[in-house]
Design a protein around this motif. Structure first.
Motif: not given
Length: 308
Positions: A145-151
């Motif tokens: 979530x943090x890397x691919x979606x920048x969550x």
């Protein structure tokens, strides 16, 4: 960092140059505990009867020394002429041949916005390595979530999992980053383009003796190659294939934007690590356009220098 130069001769070319150029609130940066901040000879004479004293001396000749930093500055000048309040720093490394170039000031720091998420995941992977384990299912879900979606919530959770800002600073010391200072409000972490290039070397390098294991590097690269379609801008403009992370953050006080992009690109069969940081951008769209133009110009300068 001393300025390196490219010296070319008829027989060899020794290349080394240092490079540094300078940041939708939802995916840009989360300020923990508060809302997102909307805010480069002469030949010896030879006797007709050679002797020990008059034996021919090998001729030597050199072309002029090429300063890639200066070449990069010249290439960027027309791009930055109309950028108004924007400040930019860029660092580029030819991953195939080792040629480097820098623009924007070695010590010029910028807020990371969401590019720090690569750093947070690197710190988490180091922690897992130290503990002799792989990431848990929950950690993997948050990493995706943090890397691919920048969550942003995932980033806040994983920063806490590694031990907060002080632990991120400790991880950065292990990774060789010397001018990055972590912040609890992680989007306000300060860094330089040179340090981001060092981080990219830790992730994309092939040296088996680096802090990050091969498995950790492969995992992080894979996530950076799968960012969502609306985040595939930035350094990707400089190559045909890419793995990247971007950051974008409006500032409440000024209304101006930090627009950043870091990653690896492939151009003409060679790989390049590129870090572009910027601040004072009038709009996100203008910032993205400038960062992409800077990335393309920087890679072209280093590619030409390596080929020469």
């Amino acid at each position: 960092m001393p300025r390196h130069r490219v010296r070319r001769s008829a027989l060899s070319a020794t290349v080394a140059a240092a490079v540094v150029l300078a940041g939708s609130a939802a995916g840009g940066a989360w300020l923990a505990g508060r809302s997102p901040d909307h805010a480069p000879a002469a030949a010896a004479s030879v006797s007709s009867v050679p002797s020990a004293a008059t034996a021919p001396v090998a001729a030597t000749s050199e072309e002029p020394v090429v300063d890639l930093d200066a070449e990069l500055a010249g290439a960027l000048e027309p791009l930055l002429a109309g950028s108004g309040t924007a400040a930019v720093s860029v660092a580029v490394l030819d991953g195939t041949g080792g040629t480097r170039a820098v623009y924007g000031g070695e010590d010029a720091t910028y807020d990371t916005a969401s590019i720090v998420k690569v750093d947070i995941l690197a710190a988490l992977l180091l922690r897992a390595q130290d503990e002799g384990r792989v990431l848990t299912a929950g950690e993997r879900a948050q990493a995706v979530a943090m890397i691919e979606r920048s969550d942003n919530e995932a980033a806040t959770a994983l920063l806490a999992a590694v031990g907060g800002a002080s632990a991120l600073d400790a991880a950065n010391e292990r990774l060789g980053l010397t001018t990055t200072t972590a912040a609890p409000a992680w989007g306000l972490t300060r860094t330089t383009a040179a340090d981001q290039l060092t981080l990219l070397e830790a992730v994309f390098g092939t040296d088996p003796d680096t802090e990050l294991s091969q498995a950790s590097r492969t995992y992080l690269r894979g996530l950076m190659a799968r960012v969502e379609a609306d985040q595939q801008w930035g350094v990707s403009a400089a190559g045909s294939t890419w793995a990247l992370k971007n950051g974008w953050m409006p500032r409440t006080a000024t209304g101006l934007w930090n627009i950043n992009s870091i990653g690896q690109v492939t151009a003409d069969g060679r790989t390049y690590l590129v870090a572009v940081l910027s601040g004072g951008q009038p709009t996100k769209e203008a910032g993205v356009a400038l960062v992409e133009a800077v990335a393309k110009a920087a890679v072209k300068v280093v590619r030409t220098g390596a080929a020469g």
